[in-house]
Design an enzyme around this catalytic site. Structure first.
Site, PDB file in Angstrom:
ATOM      1  N   ASP A 282     -22.958  28.265  74.962  1.00 37.62           N
ATOM      2  CA  ASP A 282     -23.876  28.628  73.887  1.00 37.62           C
ATOM      3  C   ASP A 282     -24.674  29.857  74.293  1.00 37.62           C
ATOM      4  OD1 ASP A 282     -25.308  28.526  71.531  1.00 37.62           O
ATOM      5  OD2 ASP A 282     -26.033  26.482  71.797  1.00 37.62           O
ATOM      6  N   GLY A 283     -25.259  30.516  73.337  1.00 44.33           N
ATOM      7  CA  GLY A 283     -26.149  31.646  73.597  1.00 44.33           C
ATOM      8  C   GLY A 283     -27.568  31.168  73.848  1.00 44.33           C
ATOM      9  N   ALA A 284     -28.494  32.106  73.980  1.00 42.76           N
ATOM     10  CA  ALA A 284     -29.909  31.762  74.150  1.00 42.76           C
ATOM     11  C   ALA A 284     -30.750  32.953  73.712  1.00 42.76           C
ATOM     12  CB  ALA A 284     -30.215  31.414  75.607  1.00 42.76           C
TER      13      ALA A 284
ATOM     14  N   GLY B  32     -31.429  31.108  65.829  1.00 43.92           N
ATOM     15  CA  GLY B  32     -30.506  30.956  64.697  1.00 43.92           C
ATOM     16  C   GLY B  32     -30.735  29.665  63.924  1.00 43.92           C
TER      17      GLY B  32
ATOM     18  N   THR C 208     -23.945  28.328  68.751  1.00 38.38           N
ATOM     19  CA  THR C 208     -24.229  29.038  67.497  1.00 38.38           C
ATOM     20  C   THR C 208     -24.914  30.361  67.794  1.00 38.38           C
ATOM     21  OG1 THR C 208     -24.392  26.980  66.244  1.00 38.38           O
ATOM     22  CG2 THR C 208     -25.570  28.868  65.346  1.00 38.38           C
ATOM     23  N   GLY C 209     -24.649  31.362  66.952  1.00 39.49           N
ATOM     24  CA  GLY C 209     -25.286  32.672  67.122  1.00 39.49           C
ATOM     25  C   GLY C 209     -24.247  33.755  67.331  1.00 39.49           C
TER      26      GLY C 209
ATOM     27  N   LYS D  68     -31.838  39.175  77.522  1.00 43.70           N
ATOM     28  CA  LYS D  68     -32.390  37.817  77.318  1.00 43.70           C
ATOM     29  C   LYS D  68     -33.037  37.259  78.591  1.00 43.70           C
ATOM     30  CE  LYS D  68     -30.555  37.605  73.129  1.00 43.70           C
ATOM     31  NZ  LYS D  68     -29.554  36.645  72.692  1.00 43.70           N
TER      32      LYS D  68
ATOM     33  N   GLU E  98     -27.778  21.929  68.807  1.00 48.29           N
ATOM     34  CA  GLU E  98     -27.464  22.573  70.093  1.00 48.29           C
ATOM     35  C   GLU E  98     -27.950  21.719  71.258  1.00 48.29           C
ATOM     36  OE1 GLU E  98     -27.470  27.278  68.786  1.00 48.29           O
ATOM     37  OE2 GLU E  98     -29.338  26.365  69.411  1.00 48.29           O
TER      38      GLU E  98
END
Ligand code: 5RP
Length: 230
Positions: A81-83, A97, A26-27, A121, A103
């Protein structure tokens, strides 16, 4: 920045094989991945995904990606996934998010987790990004006191802010919970803090992802950097 996020997503897509069961993050960075995966699926790739939020579910459905749940299957090959932050041990802060609970469930059910991010990041130590802690609304003051005690034991301190949505109301997660964002500055021992937070009854989950990410794809002005956990 958006171009970098897409580059990281494209590199992670190279790790996806036909027939894989995938966790879909998500994101804004994960959104690029789902978008690119959708292109592959429309070109004939066969995968099945478990989305980590209702937002990702809606996007994946619109992209034509077949979806399932962790009720129907109990294990995934790969999650992308993002971070919000990544440290050199590949520990993460996630939850900016608000999807940290799903997640983490999805990442923990996966053989492998790849994080995709722009290189802003990457940090020496986690904590500059406020740490999201997902809590049950019942007994909030008592839970906050227990969280403050955990912070003190882990040698960190900082303001705790109940997250609000754009309309000013309390932000409610997909699971119906609230989020406290803890402004800690620097978390010297993230695994220790994670352990202390995990045993607090009113805490549903926290945004410290310890030992879950196996690989990070960082996109920056100089190109793509891939870091694997040793
Ligand atoms: C959502 C998350 C996201 O992965 C994290 O906030 C990064 O988002 P973005 O890719 O938009 O920077 O943890 O809960």
């Amino acid at each position: 920045m958006d171009g970098l996020k897409r580059q990281a997503a494209a590199r992670a897509l190279e790790e996806v094989r036909d027939g894989m069961k995938l966790g879909l993050g998500t994101g804004s960075t994960a959104k690029h991945f789902v978008d690119l995966l959708g292109e592959k699926v429309r070109a004939g790739m066969k995968v099945v995904g478990v989305p980590t939020s209702e937002a990702t579910r809606a996007q994946a459905e619109a992209c034509g990606i077949a979806l399932t749940t962790l009720d129907e299957i109990d294990h995934l090959d790969l999650t992308i996934d993002g971070a919000d932050e990544v440290d050199p041990a590949l520990n993460l802060i996630k939850g900016g998010g608000g999807a940290l609970l799903r997640e983490k469930i999805v990442a923990a059910a996966s053989d492998r987790m790849i994080v995709i991010a722009d290189d802003s990041k990457w940090v020496d130590a986690l904590g500059r990004f406020p740490l999201p802690v997902e809590v049950i609304p019942f007994g909030l003051a008592a839970t906050k006191a227990a969280i403050a005690k955990a912070f003190a034991e882990a040698g960190v301190a900082g303001q705790m802010v109940l997250r609000t949505a754009k309309d000013g109301h309390v932000f409610v997660t997909d699971g119906g919970h609230w989020i406290i964002d803890a402004h800690l500055g620097r978390i010297a021992d993230a695994p220790r803090l994670a352990g202390l937070l995990s045993v607090i009854p009113g805490v549903v989950e926290h945004g410290l992802f310890i030992g879950l990410a196996g690989m990070v794809v960082l996109a920056g002005a100089q190109g793509i950097r891939v870091v694997e956990r040793r």
